[in-house]
Motif scaffolding. Structure first.
Motif, short mmCIF file in Angstrom:
data_model
loop_
_atom_site.label_atom_id
_atom_site.label_comp_id
_atom_site.label_asym_id
_atom_site.label_seq_id
_atom_site.Cartn_x
_atom_site.Cartn_y
_atom_site.Cartn_z
N TRP A 95 4.86 5.80 -3.59
CA TRP A 95 6.12 6.31 -3.07
C TRP A 95 5.88 7.46 -2.09
O TRP A 95 5.07 8.35 -2.35
CB TRP A 95 7.03 6.78 -4.20
CG TRP A 95 8.32 7.37 -3.72
CD1 TRP A 95 8.70 8.67 -3.75
CD2 TRP A 95 9.40 6.65 -3.09
NE1 TRP A 95 9.94 8.82 -3.21
CE2 TRP A 95 10.41 7.59 -2.78
CE3 TRP A 95 9.62 5.31 -2.77
CZ2 TRP A 95 11.60 7.24 -2.16
CZ3 TRP A 95 10.80 4.95 -2.15
CH2 TRP A 95 11.78 5.90 -1.85
N ASN A 96 6.59 7.43 -0.99
CA ASN A 96 6.48 8.43 0.08
C ASN A 96 5.06 8.51 0.64
O ASN A 96 4.62 9.57 1.11
CB ASN A 96 6.94 9.81 -0.39
CG ASN A 96 8.44 9.97 -0.26
OD1 ASN A 96 9.11 9.22 0.47
ND2 ASN A 96 9.00 10.95 -0.97
N GLN A 97 4.36 7.37 0.61
CA GLN A 97 3.03 7.27 1.21
C GLN A 97 3.01 6.09 2.17
O GLN A 97 2.32 5.09 1.93
CB GLN A 97 1.96 7.10 0.12
CG GLN A 97 1.85 8.24 -0.86
CD GLN A 97 1.35 9.51 -0.22
OE1 GLN A 97 0.54 9.49 0.70
NE2 GLN A 97 1.86 10.65 -0.68
N PRO A 98 3.77 6.16 3.26
CA PRO A 98 3.81 5.01 4.18
C PRO A 98 2.43 4.72 4.76
O PRO A 98 1.66 5.63 5.05
CB PRO A 98 4.79 5.47 5.27
CG PRO A 98 4.77 6.97 5.19
CD PRO A 98 4.56 7.29 3.74
N SER A 99 2.14 3.44 4.88
CA SER A 99 0.86 3.02 5.41
C SER A 99 1.01 2.57 6.86
O SER A 99 2.05 2.74 7.48
CB SER A 99 0.26 1.92 4.54
OG SER A 99 -1.09 1.67 4.89
N VAL A 107 0.83 -1.20 0.00
CA VAL A 107 0.00 0.00 0.00
C VAL A 107 0.86 1.25 0.00
O VAL A 107 0.47 2.30 -0.52
CB VAL A 107 -0.96 -0.01 1.21
CG1 VAL A 107 -1.73 1.30 1.32
CG2 VAL A 107 -1.94 -1.18 1.08
N GLY A 108 2.06 1.16 0.59
CA GLY A 108 2.94 2.31 0.64
C GLY A 108 4.39 1.90 0.68
O GLY A 108 4.72 0.75 1.00
N VAL A 109 5.28 2.84 0.33
CA VAL A 109 6.71 2.57 0.40
C VAL A 109 7.47 3.88 0.54
O VAL A 109 7.14 4.88 -0.10
CB VAL A 109 7.20 1.80 -0.86
CG1 VAL A 109 6.87 2.55 -2.14
CG2 VAL A 109 8.69 1.52 -0.77
N ASP A 110 8.44 3.88 1.43
CA ASP A 110 9.39 4.98 1.52
C ASP A 110 10.68 4.44 2.12
O ASP A 110 10.75 3.30 2.56
CB ASP A 110 8.83 6.18 2.30
CG ASP A 110 8.66 5.89 3.79
OD1 ASP A 110 8.83 4.73 4.21
OD2 ASP A 110 8.35 6.84 4.53
#
Length: 257
Positions: free
Chosen positions: A216-220, A178-181
Motif C-alpha cells: 500500500w502506498n508503494q506505487p511501482s 508490486v504496488g497499489v495506491d
C-alpha cells in the motif's frame, strides 16, 4: 579513469530513470552538465544492456524488478496466509487464471495440498513456476499460456501470450501486484507483465488481488489498472486506515488472511 567516469555517468542516468521511469536527453544534459551527444551514447550503452528503451528525445525504464529468487524469500508467512485464504473463492466448474508471482505461487501450493470440495477446475496461468507447481499434482485441468519467456519473473509474455488470452473466458482472475495506491491504482515492476494482467482482467468476470499490506502506498513502475478495477483484495492484517477507507469507497471486498 575514462572507464570509471563513464560508469559513474551510467549510474547517474539509471538513478534518474528508477526515480522517474523516464528521462529526457535535454534535461539530463542540463542536470549533469554533459553534451547531448555523450548522453545519447550512454543511453545506447544502457539499451544494449537491456536496462532501458530509447524513445524520441529520451529513454524509458524497462523494469524495476527485484530478483525472483529474492522475492521468493520475502514475507513468506504473509504470502502463505494470503494464498490459503484465496482458496475460499474456488468452486467446482470454474475457470480460473492464476497470475505469475510469488504470492500467487502460494495459492497454487494451497491448491496442490488439496481442495476436497472442488472436484472440477480449469486452471490457466502464464507463470512457469505456477504450472510447475501444479503439473501432475492435482486432478484439475491445467493450461500454460505460451509466448516469450520473461526471465525476471519466470513467466510467458508477448504477442503470442496476448493472442491466447484474448480467446479465454475466465470466471476468476487472481492477480499479483508490486504496488497499489489510490492515485496510480495497481502497479507492477515491469511493463510486459502489466500488459498481460490487463488483458486477463478484460477476459475475466471478476478479479481478485493477492497483495500484502506492505504494497500500500508503494506505487511501482508500470500501471496495471485503476484501484477500483479489483472486486476483491486478499491481504494480511495491518492495512492502514486510509487503505481500509479507500477499499470501502471503491467497493472492494477485503479478505483479511
Amino acid at each position: 579513469m575514462a572507464d570509471h567516469l563513464a560508469d559513474h555517468r551510467l549510474e547517474l542516468i539509471m538513478s534518474v530513470l528508477k526515480a522517474r521511469g523516464e528521462c529526457r536527453t535535454t534535461q539530463l544534459a542540463q542536470q549533469f552538465d554533459l553534451s547531448e551527444m555523450t548522453l545519447r551514447r550512454d543511453l545506447h550503452t544502457l539499451e544494449k544492456r537491456g536496462l532501458l528503451k530509447r524513445v524520441h528525445g529520451g529513454a524509458v525504464l524497462l523494469n524495476s524488478d527485484v530478483n525472483y529468487s529474492l522475492r521468493l524469500q520475502q514475507d513468506q508467512i504473509k504470502k502463505q496466509a494470503i494464498g490459503l485464504a484465496a482458496t475460499r473463492f474456488l468452486k467446482s466448474g470454474q475457470t480460473i487464471y492464476i497470475d505469475a508471482g510469488t504470492t500467487t505461487l502460494e495459492l497454487a501450493r494451497a491448491i496442490r495440498q488439496g481442495l476436497p470440495q472442488v472436484t472440477d477446475l480449469q486452471i490457466i496461468t502464464h507463470g512457469i513456476t505456477i504450472a510447475t507447481e501444479l503439473a501432475g499434482q492435482t486432478p484439475y485441468h491445467l493450461q500454460l499460456i505460451g509466448g516469450d519467456v520473461y526471465q525476471n519473473a519466470l513467466s510467458t509474455v508477448g504477442p503470442l501470450a496476448l493472442a491466447q488470452i484474448a480467446e479465454l473466458n475466465i470466471d476468476h482472475f487472481f492477480m499479483a501486484a508490486v504496488g497499489v495506491d489510490q492515485a496510480m491504482g495497481w502497479s507492477n515492476s515491469n511493463h510486459v507483465e502489466a500488459v498481460i494482467k490487463r488483458a486477463v482482467i478484460e477476459r475475466s468476470k471478476s478479479s481478485c488481488a493477492l497483495a500484502d499490506s506492505s504494497k500500500w502506498n508503494q506505487p511501482s513502475y508500470a500501471p496495471i489498472v485503476p484501484f477500483d478495477a479489483m472486486s476483491t483484495w486478499v491481504v494480511n492484517p495491518g492495512l492502514p486506515d486510509d487503505a481500509l477507507a479507500a477499499a470501502q469507497a471503491a467497493q472492494i471486498e477485503l479478505v483479511i488472511a
